[in-house]
Design a protein around this motif. Structure first.
Motif, PDB file in Angstrom:
ATOM      1  N   ASP A  54     -35.362  80.958  29.928  1.00  0.00           N
ATOM      2  CA  ASP A  54     -34.998  79.976  28.912  1.00  0.00           C
ATOM      3  C   ASP A  54     -35.159  80.588  27.518  1.00  0.00           C
ATOM      4  OD1 ASP A  54     -34.558  77.804  27.338  1.00  0.00           O
ATOM      5  OD2 ASP A  54     -36.130  76.549  28.226  1.00  0.00           O
ATOM      6  N   ALA A  55     -34.045  80.745  26.819  1.00  0.00           N
ATOM      7  CA  ALA A  55     -34.089  81.393  25.493  1.00  0.00           C
ATOM      8  C   ALA A  55     -33.824  80.395  24.372  1.00  0.00           C
ATOM      9  CB  ALA A  55     -33.088  82.535  25.449  1.00  0.00           C
ATOM     10  N   ILE A 373     -35.871  89.005  23.088  1.00  0.00           N
ATOM     11  CA  ILE A 373     -35.626  87.644  22.601  1.00  0.00           C
ATOM     12  C   ILE A 373     -36.615  87.359  21.473  1.00  0.00           C
ATOM     13  CG2 ILE A 373     -35.588  85.202  23.211  1.00  0.00           C
ATOM     14  CD1 ILE A 373     -34.913  86.252  26.111  1.00  0.00           C
ATOM     15  N   ILE A 374     -36.046  87.019  20.319  1.00  0.00           N
ATOM     16  CA  ILE A 374     -36.849  86.739  19.123  1.00  0.00           C
ATOM     17  C   ILE A 374     -37.094  85.237  19.046  1.00  0.00           C
ATOM     18  CG2 ILE A 374     -36.947  86.996  16.602  1.00  0.00           C
ATOM     19  CD1 ILE A 374     -36.581  89.661  18.130  1.00  0.00           C
ATOM     20  N   VAL A 403     -39.361  90.721  26.365  1.00  0.00           N
ATOM     21  CA  VAL A 403     -38.724  92.049  26.393  1.00  0.00           C
ATOM     22  C   VAL A 403     -38.377  92.392  27.839  1.00  0.00           C
ATOM     23  CG1 VAL A 403     -39.034  94.529  25.949  1.00  0.00           C
ATOM     24  CG2 VAL A 403     -40.016  92.853  24.370  1.00  0.00           C
ATOM     25  N   MET A 404     -37.142  92.855  28.008  1.00  0.00           N
ATOM     26  CA  MET A 404     -36.675  93.262  29.334  1.00  0.00           C
ATOM     27  C   MET A 404     -36.123  94.688  29.217  1.00  0.00           C
ATOM     28  SD  MET A 404     -33.572  91.375  31.364  1.00  0.00           S
ATOM     29  CE  MET A 404     -34.478  89.998  32.023  1.00  0.00           C
ATOM     30  N   ILE A 405     -36.468  95.542  30.170  1.00  0.00           N
ATOM     31  CA  ILE A 405     -35.904  96.903  30.191  1.00  0.00           C
ATOM     32  C   ILE A 405     -35.340  97.158  31.571  1.00  0.00           C
ATOM     33  CG2 ILE A 405     -36.390  99.377  29.959  1.00  0.00           C
ATOM     34  CD1 ILE A 405     -38.529  98.677  27.903  1.00  0.00           C
ATOM     35  N   ALA A 406     -34.075  97.554  31.615  1.00  0.00           N
ATOM     36  CA  ALA A 406     -33.375  97.767  32.888  1.00  0.00           C
ATOM     37  C   ALA A 406     -33.532  96.544  33.798  1.00  0.00           C
ATOM     38  CB  ALA A 406     -33.867  99.032  33.584  1.00  0.00           C
ATOM     39  N   GLY A 407     -33.495  95.359  33.187  1.00  0.00           N
ATOM     40  CA  GLY A 407     -33.566  94.123  33.944  1.00  0.00           C
ATOM     41  C   GLY A 407     -34.966  93.717  34.360  1.00  0.00           C
ATOM     42  N   ASP A 413     -43.542  85.995  26.900  1.00  0.00           N
ATOM     43  CA  ASP A 413     -44.321  85.158  25.975  1.00  0.00           C
ATOM     44  C   ASP A 413     -45.374  85.977  25.233  1.00  0.00           C
ATOM     45  OD1 ASP A 413     -43.156  82.582  26.077  1.00  0.00           O
ATOM     46  OD2 ASP A 413     -43.917  82.390  28.121  1.00  0.00           O
ATOM     47  N   ARG A 414     -44.926  87.114  24.699  1.00  0.00           N
ATOM     48  CA  ARG A 414     -45.760  88.020  23.876  1.00  0.00           C
ATOM     49  C   ARG A 414     -46.881  88.701  24.668  1.00  0.00           C
ATOM     50  NH1 ARG A 414     -44.465  83.656  20.602  1.00  0.00           N
ATOM     51  NH2 ARG A 414     -43.456  84.176  18.618  1.00  0.00           N
TER      52      ARG A 414
END
Ligand SMILES: [Zn+2]
Length: 437
Positions: A54-55, A373-374, A403-407, A413-414
């Motif tokens: 959820d963004a 996501i900011i 933060v997502m890297i390569a999925g 949540d920080r």
């Protein structure tokens, strides 16, 4: 119907694609670590996903690319400040490295830096340091994507007590890491033209070319370096490297503060790339790189923080803000280095400089799912007119929520999911007490 692994839905989406596509309420679908769809949320109503992220209230964008770091040097953050580069290096940094850098301390420093970068939305960095094998192991374990350069210098260095073996050590590192992890790209990092002989530079570049990896080098960082180069070699540092045949698209020139018009023309013709590190250049009073001229000439310019000992953080948000403002005030022209240009330097242009723009740097179908996501629900981010403005001039590192890297979810949540951050901080403080003695 195709099932996504994850659907990031409900936030604004800034793709940083060539057209600058922006969705007010959009979604990004991820499958097998890659971006498989992006568009308005409405287009995804009936598309099944194993997981929904959820963004809402956030901005979805590509992860940031830090084009120049020395990860283990975070252990020297604040050890010696407010000194000229030569004195800072010779009297403080080189002696501290000789005394305290070991495989264990390199791993600790790299983990500390990786944690700082991930929590602030950097998903790829380009590093240059010694004991690169340990840096690569630490970075790989935490889930960051990185180009890791083995340092090359003409005097004894951590992990390379015999300088005669420096190229051999670099070659062995590259061979050991090629194909070992999809996120780790080995590289060679020559410290500078004044600490590496012509013979060293040529051998290092030859090794980089033979193995097909990026060649990195600090160049034209200070006025003293540029002046000495003219005295010794009769030309500028950039022309000296070009004369050795070192400039091509797989060469990353770091700093290039004292590049003149002829140098910029050469860099452009050779299609070499530049990593701009404004905060480090300001802190060491090295000067202001002619970035607007490089951009006007068509040079690919990336943004980097440099090491923590000369910045003193790895925060690309602050770096973007500084890059935009520094050149405006120098030129007395607020139209240079607009927010979109600077944001691209920290994303897609950074990826291009590392030869990775086909894989990362923007949210486009087929690319790696390196996404951040900011959280826009902050007093400093209201109201909201244009994303580029907020991202360059108002967002702080603490506003990075996911933060997502390569999925793979790395920060949620920080909270960093891949490492015990409190433990790393505790160990770094302990190490700091030893270094200070
Ligand atoms: Zn550097």
């Amino acid at each position: 119907m195709e099932q996504f692994d994850c659907l990031i839905d409900g936030g604004m989406v800034l793709t940083v694609d060539p057209a600058g596509t922006f969705f007010q309420q959009g979604a990004v679908a991820v499958k097998d670590g890659r971006i498989v769809a992006v568009g308005p949320s409405d287009d995804f109503q009936s598309r099944p996903a194993k997981e929904i992220l959820d963004a809402r209230g956030g901005l979805i964008m590509p992860g940031l690319v830090n084009a120049h770091t020395h990860l283990p040097m975070s252990l020297f953050r604040g050890l010696a400040d407010d000194l000229p580069l030569e004195q800072w290096l010779s009297d403080h940094i080189f002696p501290a490295e000789a005394k305290h850098i070991s495989p264990d301390s390199v791993k600790l420093g790299a983990r500390l830096s990786a944690a700082e970068m991930l929590l602030s939305g950097t998903t790829t960095c380009c590093d240059g340091y010694f004991l690169a094998h340990q840096v690569a192991e630490a970075v790989d374990a935490i889930g960051l994507r990185a180009v890791i350069g083995q340092g090359v210098i003409d005097f004894p260095a951590p992990g390379v007590p015999d300088p005669k073996k420096k190229i051999h050590v670099a070659r062995e590192f590259i061979k050991a890491w090629q194909g070992r992890s999809v996120r780790i790209h080995p590289s060679i990092f020559c410290h500078a033209p004044y600490t590496c002989s012509a013979e060293t530079l040529l051998a290092a570049k030859q090794a980089a070319d033979e193995l097909g990896v990026l060649f990195q080098i600090h160049v034209a960082e200070t006025q003293i370096e540029a002046r000495q180069c003219r005295q010794i070699h009769g030309c500028s540092p950039v022309q000296y490297l070009d004369g050795l045949g070192l400039l091509d698209p797989k060469t990353l020139l770091i700093h290039a503060v004292w590049a003149d018009k002829i140098d910029i023309d050469i860099i452009h013709r050779r299609q070499a790339c530049v990593a701009h590190c404004p905060e480090s250049n300001m802190k060491l009073a090295s000067g202001i790189a002619p970035i607007p001229d490089m951009l006007a000439a068509g040079v690919t310019v990336a943004l980097g923080t440099d090491g923590c000992a000369s910045n003193n953080d790895l925060d690309l948000w602050g770096e973007m803000d500084m890059a935009a403002k520094l050149h405006k005030v120098q030129r007395l022209d607020p139209t240079v280095m607009d927010a979109d240009t600077v944001l691209r330097m920290a994303t897609i242009e950074g990826a291009r400089a590392l030869g990775m723009d086909h894989e990362i740097g923007s949210i486009e179908v087929g690319k790696q799912a390196d996404i951040i996501i900011i959280d826009l629900e902050q007093p400093r981010l209201a109201p909201f007119y244009t994303p580029q403005s907020h991202l360059v001039y108002a967002v702080h590192a603490a506003d990075v929520r996911h933060v997502m890297i390569a999925g793979r979810r790395i920060v949620q949540d920080r909270r960093l999911l891949t490492i015990d951050v409190e433990d790393v901080i505790r160990q770094a403080k302990q190490m700091g007490r030893i270094i200070q003695k």
